[in-house]
Design an enzyme around this catalytic site. Structure first.
Site, PDB file in Angstrom:
ATOM      1  N   ASN A 315       0.816  -1.212   0.000  1.00  0.00           N
ATOM      2  CA  ASN A 315       0.000   0.000   0.000  1.00  0.00           C
ATOM      3  C   ASN A 315       0.843   1.252   0.000  1.00  0.00           C
ATOM      4  O   ASN A 315       0.349   2.337   0.295  1.00  0.00           O
ATOM      5  CB  ASN A 315      -0.910   0.011   1.232  1.00  0.00           C
ATOM      6  CG  ASN A 315      -1.805  -1.207   1.255  1.00  0.00           C
ATOM      7  OD1 ASN A 315      -2.360  -1.581   0.250  1.00  0.00           O
ATOM      8  ND2 ASN A 315      -1.891  -1.840   2.416  1.00  0.00           N
ATOM      9  N   HIS A 317       2.819   2.141   2.086  1.00  0.00           N
ATOM     10  CA  HIS A 317       2.982   2.630   3.454  1.00  0.00           C
ATOM     11  C   HIS A 317       4.060   1.833   4.122  1.00  0.00           C
ATOM     12  O   HIS A 317       4.356   0.713   3.726  1.00  0.00           O
ATOM     13  CB  HIS A 317       1.692   2.455   4.246  1.00  0.00           C
ATOM     14  CG  HIS A 317       0.584   3.269   3.692  1.00  0.00           C
ATOM     15  ND1 HIS A 317      -0.720   2.947   3.897  1.00  0.00           N
ATOM     16  CD2 HIS A 317       0.589   4.397   2.963  1.00  0.00           C
ATOM     17  CE1 HIS A 317      -1.477   3.849   3.291  1.00  0.00           C
ATOM     18  NE2 HIS A 317      -0.707   4.733   2.718  1.00  0.00           N
ATOM     19  N   CYS A 352       2.499   6.113   8.474  1.00  0.00           N
ATOM     20  CA  CYS A 352       3.489   6.967   7.835  1.00  0.00           C
ATOM     21  C   CYS A 352       3.851   6.408   6.472  1.00  0.00           C
ATOM     22  O   CYS A 352       3.796   5.200   6.240  1.00  0.00           O
ATOM     23  CB  CYS A 352       4.703   7.205   8.726  1.00  0.00           C
ATOM     24  SG  CYS A 352       5.957   5.945   8.705  1.00  0.00           S
TER      25      CYS A 352
END
Lengths: 412, 239
Positions: A315, A317, A352
């Site tokens: 993703n 991420h 994050c």
């Protein structure tokens, strides 16, 4: 006997079926739980098929095939997911893992000389993809600890343990037929753009496995309050039954478009409720609050932490296992060198991404036992918190000297 | 070897991946080693997709013996070699045919100024292996760090060749440098950006879907080379 067996496996002869060496056990293609994978070759053993498939392919002809649109296992094996977007981006950790398997194969060849006979339960699950046990509620998968999963202190790292937990969680959902999209979302969740996010994680490691150990991971889910789900894991040494790790996690749904947390829709509850075991948590809930602290109370601060390519998951991420690596990076060296992580409690607050720059703060406290406790904070440069944590460290066992097959560490 | 304080070190690694496996795929890796020259040994691999039987990748590597005390390469007697050669096929068998000499191609050293770089890479604890050295797989990650984003996002690694020159310790800091590899005789790469690494100046080589780079990993402190490499990238297949 060992030498002859090993050498004969390299010469271009097809070993006879009554070969006396147990290393050469041929695994039947049909006797696999869960309807199996149709494989062309017998699986799981380490025979080198000298010349068996070689000639047409050694001429440097590249076999470039068109991308496979079709799920390779569509012959009715329900737990294999269709190729979804999770397979579209090459996961950099996958690239590195693929390359490290190349090195692993080299080491396996040398280990062949001491190879023990296959365990009976591995015959049932030769590829180690796991199976449902115990009334259909518990998923079990075995993991051989690989050489590249061993850290500088000769045991599997906590990241390795966490990766096993993640893998079994996903395979569990997959084998239950609930894996569709977005790395764990059920069909109803997909329709509503919901994804699972972990909010809390508690892990207790009783013993870290070493190279060659096989970790048997059991996992199951239960309800947690009205809107959350709890996933528990129990990891044992598959040979001795000894408990290696216990872990418990809390998950909540988030709308991937709005990035807001969501209550559990009834349709999703209907999908997953049948799978809830509703047992007691495998790790007792650590009731102590994780407190916030700032630079002034932190003994160790590490700034400028940025994700590497290999830290990003599907993703785009940062995968939550990487956060653990970051907190450990800023743990004080004396603790890391003489102690091992015995337990941790983590609260995930914010995600994050690839461009984030993080800071890792650590405060050390003495809780009166022989275990040292650390408080952790991972935050972005603007101060917003990504994760809070508490870790406990116990003294390491004395290292076993003279490990066979390993190069003695260079004394710097 | 242990009696003589000798350890194996990788000298060169060349990997080609034709098709990347996805989660849940099962691959089979075949590997063997054989003698190479006076001081080296060669290990080859072939990777197959178990279900389709197709070859999805190949690799070859060269290893030499190093004395762990002097940290220098060492020639050994035939007895020492024979100890392991009994486990190797005597018939030469190569994962890459001799005609395909990409695996043997010399890699030029990148000189300053370089096109792309990522400086100050530090080994993490997770990069250390059982021998407390930076594991050689970490180097590949470092090489990838300085590849431009526009390539990483749209292309996949087709081949990588690495020459390992010097080991790296936990406390070293490393710079990763990347430059374009100009193929001999090709049209001049229209760079014209005076050294600034902007997104627009991609290579305009003969095959514009395949990009080739040269790499250098060196110590930040004194510029000594750790390894050099070469990568080839192809456009990602659509799925």
């Amino acid at each position: 006997m060992v030498a002859t067996a090993a050498t004969s496996s390299f010469f271009p002869v097809t070993p006879s079926p009554d070969s006396s060496d147990s290393k050469k056990k041929r695994l039947g293609n049909g006797s696999i739980n869960l309807g199996g994978i149709k494989s062309k070759t017998s699986s799981g053993n380490l025979q080198v098929k000298a010349n068996a498939q070689a000639p047409p392919k050694i001429n440097g002809t590249k076999v470039v095939t068109p991308p496979a649109e079709v799920c390779k296992n569509e012959d009715g094996v329900s737990f294999h997911p269709p190729r979804t977007f999770i397979n579209q981006l090459p996961d950099w950790s996958m690239l590195l893992a693929a390359i490290t398997t190349v090195f692993l194969a080299a080491e396996k060849q040398w280990m062949m000389l001491d190879w023990k006979p296959k365990r009976p339960d591995m015959l049932i699950d030769p590829f180690g993809i796991g199976k449902i046990v115990q009334d259909g509620l518990v998923f079990r998968q075995n993991f051989s600890i690989r050489s590249y999963e061993i850290g500088a202190d000769q045991t599997a790292s906590i990241e390795t343990v966490m990766n096993h937990l993640q893998e079994t969680a996903l395979n569990h959902v997959g084998s239950a037929g609930l894996l569709v999209d977005g790395f764990g979302s059920t069909p109803e969740m997909c329709k509503k753009n919901l994804i699972w996010v972990v909010t809390r994680m508690q892990v207790v490691v009783d013993r870290y496995p070493t190279w060659g150990n096989v970790a048997q991971v059991d996992t199951w889910v239960s309800a947690s309050g009205k809107n959350c789900m709890r996933r528990d894991w129990l990891v044992r040494d598959s040979k001795t039954g000894e408990v290696l790790t216990r872990a418990s996690s809390i998950w909540v749904m988030m709308n991937k478009v709005t990035r807001r947390l969501s209550k559990m829709p009834e349709e999703v509850r209907g999908e997953i409720e049948p799978y809830f075991m509703n047992s007691e948590p495998v790790v007792a809930e650590d009731g102590r609050k994780l407190v916030k602290f700032d630079d002034s109370s932190a003994e160790f601060v590490r700034k400028g932490l940025t994700p590497r390519w290999s830290d990003l998951d599907v993703n785009q991420h940062v995968n939550n296992v990487k956060y653990i690596g970051w907190i450990l990076e800023s743990a004080p060296l004396p603790i890391l060198e003489t102690r091992e992580l015995s337990s941790m409690t983590l609260e995930y607050r914010r995600e994050c991404g690839r461009d984030s720059v993080l800071q890792s703060l650590t405060a050390v406290s003495d809780n009166g036992t022989d275990e040292i406790e650390c408080q952790h904070l991972l935050r972005l440069e603007d101060g917003s918190e990504v994760m809070r944590g508490r870790t406990q460290w116990r003294p390491k066992n004395a290292k076993i000297s003279g490990n066979v097959g390993q190069i003695p560490a260079d004394t710097a | 070897m242990r009696k003589l304080h000798l350890i194996w070190v990788t000298a060169r690694m060349h990997i080609e991946v034709y098709k990347y496996p996805a989660w849940r795929d099962v691959i089979e890796i075949e590997t063997w080693c054989q003698n190479e020259g006076r001081i080296g040994t060669r290990r080859d691999w072939i990777l197959n997709d178990v279900t389709t039987g197709e070859v999805i990748g190949r690799a070859t590597s060269k290893w030499v013996m190093m004395n762990q005390d002097t940290r220098r390469m060492q020639k050994v007697s035939d007895d020492v070699k024979e100890e392991y050669l009994v486990f190797c096929p005597r018939e030469p068998r190569l994962a890459f045919s001799e005609k395909n000499n990409k695996s043997l191609k010399r890699i030029a050293k990148l000189e300053d100024p370089v096109r792309y770089s990522k400086l100050g890479l530090k080994p993490r604890r997770a990069d250390l292996d059982m021998n407390q050295h930076v594991n050689n797989v970490t180097y590949i990650g470092w090489v990838l760090e300085s590849i431009p984003k526009e390539i990483i996002d749209t292309h996949e690694l087709q081949a990588i060749t690495l020459d390992y020159r010097r080991e790296c310790q936990q406390y070293n800091v490393v710079d990763s440098l990347t430059g374009l590899e100009l193929t001999e005789g090709s049209k001049m790469v229209s760079v014209g950006t005076n050294g600034s690494a902007t997104a627009t100046a991609t290579t305009r080589e003969d095959d514009h879907d395949c990009h080739r780079f040269l790499h250098l990993l060196r110590l930040s402190s004194d510029g000594r080379e750790i390894n050099r490499g070469r990568t080839e990238w192809r456009k990602k297949p659509t799925r």
